[in-house]
Design a protein around this motif. Structure first.
Motif, mmCIF file in Angstrom:
data_model
loop_
_atom_site.group_PDB
_atom_site.id
_atom_site.type_symbol
_atom_site.label_atom_id
_atom_site.label_comp_id
_atom_site.label_asym_id
_atom_site.label_seq_id
_atom_site.Cartn_x
_atom_site.Cartn_y
_atom_site.Cartn_z
ATOM 1 N N LEU A 185 34.124 40.226 38.468
ATOM 2 C CA LEU A 185 34.568 39.001 39.103
ATOM 3 C C LEU A 185 34.637 39.185 40.616
ATOM 4 N N ARG A 186 34.346 38.128 41.348
ATOM 5 C CA ARG A 186 34.444 38.149 42.805
ATOM 6 C C ARG A 186 35.900 37.976 43.225
ATOM 7 N N ILE A 187 36.200 38.366 44.456
ATOM 8 C CA ILE A 187 37.567 38.332 44.954
ATOM 9 C C ILE A 187 38.131 36.911 44.973
ATOM 10 N N ARG A 188 37.287 35.930 45.216
ATOM 11 C CA ARG A 188 37.759 34.540 45.246
ATOM 12 C C ARG A 188 38.308 34.126 43.881
ATOM 13 N N ILE B 218 39.444 36.208 41.530
ATOM 14 C CA ILE B 218 40.662 36.981 41.295
ATOM 15 C C ILE B 218 41.851 36.310 41.978
ATOM 16 N N ALA B 219 41.666 35.881 43.216
ATOM 17 C CA ALA B 219 42.746 35.237 43.958
ATOM 18 C C ALA B 219 43.194 33.955 43.268
ATOM 19 N N ARG B 220 42.237 33.177 42.793
ATOM 20 C CA ARG B 220 42.577 31.904 42.146
ATOM 21 C C ARG B 220 43.337 32.123 40.847
ATOM 22 N N LEU B 221 42.972 33.140 40.103
ATOM 23 C CA LEU B 221 43.579 33.370 38.793
ATOM 24 C C LEU B 221 44.914 34.093 38.865
ATOM 25 N N THR B 222 45.135 34.884 39.884
ATOM 26 C CA THR B 222 46.382 35.650 39.989
ATOM 27 C C THR B 222 47.378 35.043 40.958
ATOM 28 N N PRO C 126 37.691 47.852 44.391
ATOM 29 C CA PRO C 126 36.533 47.071 43.939
ATOM 30 C C PRO C 126 35.235 47.820 44.158
ATOM 31 N N LEU C 127 34.247 47.398 43.393
ATOM 32 C CA LEU C 127 32.886 47.865 43.624
ATOM 33 C C LEU C 127 32.239 46.943 44.657
ATOM 34 N N ARG C 128 31.033 47.260 45.056
ATOM 35 C CA ARG C 128 30.265 46.395 45.954
ATOM 36 C C ARG C 128 28.950 46.046 45.283
ATOM 37 N N ASN C 129 28.598 44.754 45.302
ATOM 38 C CA ASN C 129 27.322 44.371 44.711
ATOM 39 C C ASN C 129 26.198 44.522 45.735
ATOM 40 N N TYR D 224 35.064 43.057 40.999
ATOM 41 C CA TYR D 224 36.143 43.764 40.324
ATOM 42 C C TYR D 224 35.809 43.925 38.841
ATOM 43 N N SER D 225 35.981 45.140 38.368
ATOM 44 C CA SER D 225 35.710 45.448 36.969
ATOM 45 C C SER D 225 36.845 44.940 36.089
ATOM 46 N N ARG D 226 36.638 44.997 34.779
ATOM 47 C CA ARG D 226 37.675 44.586 33.832
ATOM 48 C C ARG D 226 38.969 45.361 34.058
ATOM 49 N N ASP D 227 38.853 46.688 34.257
ATOM 50 C CA ASP D 227 40.048 47.505 34.464
ATOM 51 C C ASP D 227 40.800 47.088 35.721
ATOM 52 N N GLU D 228 40.065 46.822 36.804
ATOM 53 C CA GLU D 228 40.716 46.408 38.040
ATOM 54 C C GLU D 228 41.362 45.035 37.887
#
Length: 286
Positions: free
Chosen positions: A3-6, A8-12, A31-34, A41-45
């Motif tokens: 998932l992208r940071i945007r 993640i921010a919206r969901l958390t 995070p990883l970089r594409n 962000y991976s599932r674990d992150e």
């Protein structure tokens, strides 16, 4: 899947700038970089960020929350918490198969009452605060399937009072209704489930057919007092002379409207049964 940071921010509820600041200050998240050099962000992150956000909402400082998540991996949490974390992570990734798999593992690890009251219902109550509409629809559908399976698996008593269960018109959230049906079956009630979005005319037809001892309506949808009273008045009239008892978060704040409509209010299955017993006692004395 990442998932992208945007997202993640919206969901958390944690701003993108805050996530970047945590990354610089605490080395969390990682995070990883594409290929375009965007953070992903991976599932674990995703799981760890969600846990940190929850701990902060419970009063921990950011540094304490991050330290706790780092020192207590998901795999070391108690079974119920571990499964909850896995469920939320799968839902955030829109991985329906994994989310359903987690629900199945939880069912295998718990008795039916614990599974319903301590696992499924808390998940259902938290959805509106955690998820966007797409994820909420997916997750709630999975949980309703599990609740319905529990209700159908519970043996119906051959005798005993009958309850008619429904959500009023335009109220689509039947999770609490399914849980109530399970509890009432365990108390010796026969259950007729109409489910979500039940107009007054459908209640009238069902009452004429099955002659219930009690009608229970679950109101989750938020309405203003005037609208709620109007909807409930129509339902009470359709079900007359059967007692109508209302519950759910959409009704809790409007007790005056409920009583004005001629219905009663109950928080739990126990309160509902008590209201029915009281009404039956008064009827026997007249």
């Amino acid at each position: 899947m990442t998932l992208r940071i945007r997202t993640i921010a919206r969901l958390t509820g944690i701003r993108e700038a805050t996530l970047r600041a945590w990354e610089r200050r605490y080395g969390f998240p990682r995070p990883l970089r594409n290929e375009s050099n965007y953070r992903v962000y991976s599932r674990d992150e995703v799981e760890n960020i969600r846990r940190v956000a929850k701990l902060i909402s419970e009063g921990l400082a950011v540094s304490e929350a991050i330290a706790q998540v780092r020192t207590t991996p998901v795999g070391e949490l108690p079974v119920g918490e571990r499964l909850e974390e896995r469920f939320w992570s799968a839902v955030m990734m829109l991985d329906g198969d994994e989310a359903d798999r987690v629900l199945g593992e939880a069912r295998a690890a718990m008795d039916a009452r614990t599974y319903c009251d301590a696992f499924l219902m808390p998940l259902l109550r938290e959805m509106g605060m955690r998820l966007d509409i797409a994820r909420e629809h997916m997750a709630s559908a999975l949980i309703r399937q599990r609740l319905r399976a529990l209700l159908l698996a519970e043996d119906s008593p051959p005798e005993g009072p009958r309850v008619l269960l429904a959500c009023p018109e335009r109220d689509m959230h039947e999770g609490g209704l399914l849980a109530l049906g399970l509890h009432l079956k365990r108390k010796g009630w026969r259950v007729t489930l109409l489910g979500a979005d039940t107009p007054a005319e459908a209640l009238r037809s069902a009452c004429q057919q099955v002659h219930p001892d009690l009608v229970a309506l679950s109101c989750v949808r938020r309405r203003d007092p005037g609208e709620l009273q109007q909807v409930l008045s129509a339902s009470v009239k359709a079900c007359a002379p059967t007692l109508v008892v209302v519950g759910g978060p959409g009704a809790r704040e409007h007790l005056k409207a409920i009583f004005s409509a001629g219905a009663q209010y109950a928080e739990t299955a126990e309160e509902l049964v008590l209201l029915w017993q009281q009404a039956r006692g008064e009827s026997n004395r007249t």
